[in-house]
Design a protein around this motif. Structure first.
Motif, mmCIF file in Angstrom:
data_model
loop_
_atom_site.group_PDB
_atom_site.id
_atom_site.type_symbol
_atom_site.label_atom_id
_atom_site.label_comp_id
_atom_site.label_asym_id
_atom_site.label_seq_id
_atom_site.Cartn_x
_atom_site.Cartn_y
_atom_site.Cartn_z
ATOM 1 N N TRP A 40 39.815 36.738 19.736
ATOM 2 C CA TRP A 40 38.759 35.716 19.813
ATOM 3 C C TRP A 40 39.323 34.334 19.522
ATOM 4 O O TRP A 40 38.932 33.347 20.155
ATOM 5 C CB TRP A 40 37.611 36.052 18.853
ATOM 6 N N LEU A 41 40.234 34.233 18.558
ATOM 7 C CA LEU A 41 40.785 32.927 18.181
ATOM 8 C C LEU A 41 41.785 32.389 19.192
ATOM 9 O O LEU A 41 42.087 31.196 19.188
ATOM 10 C CB LEU A 41 41.436 33.015 16.795
ATOM 11 N N SER A 42 42.285 33.235 20.065
ATOM 12 C CA SER A 42 43.276 32.803 21.046
ATOM 13 C C SER A 42 42.646 32.178 22.294
ATOM 14 O O SER A 42 43.354 31.573 23.096
ATOM 15 C CB SER A 42 44.142 33.981 21.475
ATOM 16 N N ALA A 101 33.612 42.268 10.653
ATOM 17 C CA ALA A 101 32.988 43.504 11.147
ATOM 18 C C ALA A 101 31.851 43.227 12.120
ATOM 19 O O ALA A 101 31.487 44.097 12.918
ATOM 20 C CB ALA A 101 32.474 44.337 9.978
ATOM 21 N N GLU A 102 31.300 42.031 12.071
ATOM 22 C CA GLU A 102 30.155 41.681 12.921
ATOM 23 C C GLU A 102 30.564 41.165 14.298
ATOM 24 O O GLU A 102 29.726 41.008 15.181
ATOM 25 C CB GLU A 102 29.322 40.607 12.216
ATOM 26 N N ILE A 103 31.844 40.905 14.481
ATOM 27 C CA ILE A 103 32.321 40.319 15.737
ATOM 28 C C ILE A 103 32.545 41.435 16.760
ATOM 29 O O ILE A 103 33.283 42.378 16.495
ATOM 30 C CB ILE A 103 33.622 39.530 15.504
ATOM 31 N N PRO A 104 31.911 41.324 17.927
ATOM 32 C CA PRO A 104 32.116 42.369 18.941
ATOM 33 C C PRO A 104 33.553 42.343 19.453
ATOM 34 O O PRO A 104 34.246 41.324 19.349
ATOM 35 C CB PRO A 104 31.136 41.986 20.054
ATOM 36 N N PHE A 105 34.000 43.483 20.001
ATOM 37 C CA PHE A 105 35.321 43.500 20.606
ATOM 38 C C PHE A 105 35.389 42.410 21.666
ATOM 39 O O PHE A 105 34.427 42.161 22.390
ATOM 40 C CB PHE A 105 35.631 44.864 21.234
ATOM 41 N N ALA A 113 27.342 34.747 17.932
ATOM 42 C CA ALA A 113 27.316 33.881 16.753
ATOM 43 C C ALA A 113 28.442 34.192 15.771
ATOM 44 O O ALA A 113 29.071 33.282 15.216
ATOM 45 C CB ALA A 113 25.958 33.987 16.054
ATOM 46 N N ALA A 114 28.742 35.473 15.556
ATOM 47 C CA ALA A 114 29.792 35.850 14.608
ATOM 48 C C ALA A 114 31.159 35.367 15.088
ATOM 49 O O ALA A 114 31.972 34.887 14.296
ATOM 50 C CB ALA A 114 29.805 37.364 14.398
ATOM 51 N N ALA A 115 31.424 35.459 16.389
ATOM 52 C CA ALA A 115 32.694 34.990 16.951
ATOM 53 C C ALA A 115 32.777 33.469 16.884
ATOM 54 O O ALA A 115 33.830 32.900 16.587
ATOM 55 C CB ALA A 115 32.846 35.472 18.385
ATOM 56 N N LEU A 116 31.673 32.813 17.128
ATOM 57 C CA LEU A 116 31.624 31.355 17.040
ATOM 58 C C LEU A 116 31.899 30.885 15.613
ATOM 59 O O LEU A 116 32.656 29.932 15.395
ATOM 60 C CB LEU A 116 30.263 30.855 17.531
ATOM 61 N N ARG A 117 31.308 31.585 14.629
ATOM 62 C CA ARG A 117 31.562 31.254 13.212
ATOM 63 C C ARG A 117 33.041 31.383 12.875
ATOM 64 O O ARG A 117 33.613 30.550 12.168
ATOM 65 C CB ARG A 117 30.751 32.178 12.297
ATOM 66 N N ASN A 154 35.656 40.385 24.844
ATOM 67 C CA ASN A 154 35.291 40.703 26.218
ATOM 68 C C ASN A 154 35.019 39.361 26.896
ATOM 69 O O ASN A 154 34.164 38.596 26.439
ATOM 70 C CB ASN A 154 34.033 41.585 26.215
ATOM 71 N N GLU A 155 35.747 39.067 27.944
ATOM 72 C CA GLU A 155 35.567 37.790 28.628
ATOM 73 C C GLU A 155 34.140 37.590 29.130
ATOM 74 O O GLU A 155 33.686 36.456 29.265
ATOM 75 C CB GLU A 155 36.547 37.662 29.787
ATOM 76 N N ASP A 156 33.427 38.674 29.392
ATOM 77 C CA ASP A 156 32.036 38.546 29.827
ATOM 78 C C ASP A 156 31.151 37.971 28.722
ATOM 79 O O ASP A 156 30.109 37.375 29.004
ATOM 80 C CB ASP A 156 31.474 39.898 30.273
ATOM 81 N N LEU A 157 31.551 38.169 27.463
ATOM 82 C CA LEU A 157 30.799 37.621 26.329
ATOM 83 C C LEU A 157 31.248 36.211 25.961
ATOM 84 O O LEU A 157 30.526 35.477 25.287
ATOM 85 C CB LEU A 157 30.968 38.517 25.091
ATOM 86 N N ASP A 158 32.443 35.859 26.380
ATOM 87 C CA ASP A 158 33.049 34.584 25.998
ATOM 88 C C ASP A 158 32.728 33.511 27.038
ATOM 89 O O ASP A 158 33.596 32.999 27.735
ATOM 90 C CB ASP A 158 34.559 34.756 25.834
#
Length: 186
Positions: A96-98, A43-47, A60-64, A49-53
């Motif tokens: 995110w994982l792809s 739930a903490e991972i933002p949608f 941090a949540a996506a990295l985790r 978006n390549e601008d965030l990646d």
């Protein structure tokens, strides 16, 4: 995580989620030497978006999530069916994982899709969509793992999936198939 760790991603954020309960039941039947870790934090991972990646700036949540997936021997995706497909939170996790495409944490990772849903088919459309997305993302999808438990609201109203012998048998077989796939060292 280690080669004996299986990551579980639950596509329902609801406190009383029967898919979360299904993941818990799976964790309880894991064989000695194997641990099923249920990831908290989707739930903490933002949608996506390549601008965030951007290297050094990934949330941090996506990295985790990426680190947990990369460190796991295999991944179990638990999804209900929302409007005929998988949940947005699970699709977002797959996105995110792809990335980076062709080299993301899902690349060649053994995965299986399981779940329970209110409807009479147990969420098979959602499971099929999840498998499709996971294949495109580069995962090794175990097509022969089919756990779709119908009537979740009624079936698990007073019974946790871990106390349902049929369900325990199904998740045990799914986990054994994942571990025996040759893609997971257990």
């Amino acid at each position: 995580m280690s080669e004996n760790t299986v990551l579980a991603l639950v596509g329902s954020l609801r406190a009383g989620s029967t898919n979360r309960q299904l993941a818990e039941a799976t964790a309880q039947v894991s064989p000695e030497g194997t641990t099923v870790v249920i990831f908290d934090g989707l739930a903490e991972i933002p949608f996506y978006n390549e601008d965030l990646d951007v290297e050094g700036q990934v949330p941090a949540a996506a990295l985790r999530l990426r680190e947990a997936a990369a460190g796991a021997a295999g991944i179990l995706f638990f999804t209900p069916e929302y409007n005929g497909t998988m949940t947005a939170v699970l699709k977002n996790a797959i996105d995110w994982l792809s990335r980076p495409f062709g080299a993301g944490a899902l690349k060649d990772k053994a995965v299986a899709v399981l779940g329970t849903a209110y409807g009479q088919y147990g969420g098979v459309w959602a499971h099929d969509d999840a498998r499709k997305s996971l294949k495109i993302a580069g995962a090794t999808v175990l097509e022969d793992v089919k756990v779709a438990i119908p009537g979740s609201v009624v079936r698990f109203a007073e019974l946790h999936p871990k106390d349902d012998a049929e369900v325990v048998g199904q998740v045990t077989e799914a986990l054994e198939t994942l571990l025996g796939s040759g893609k997971v060292a257990a």
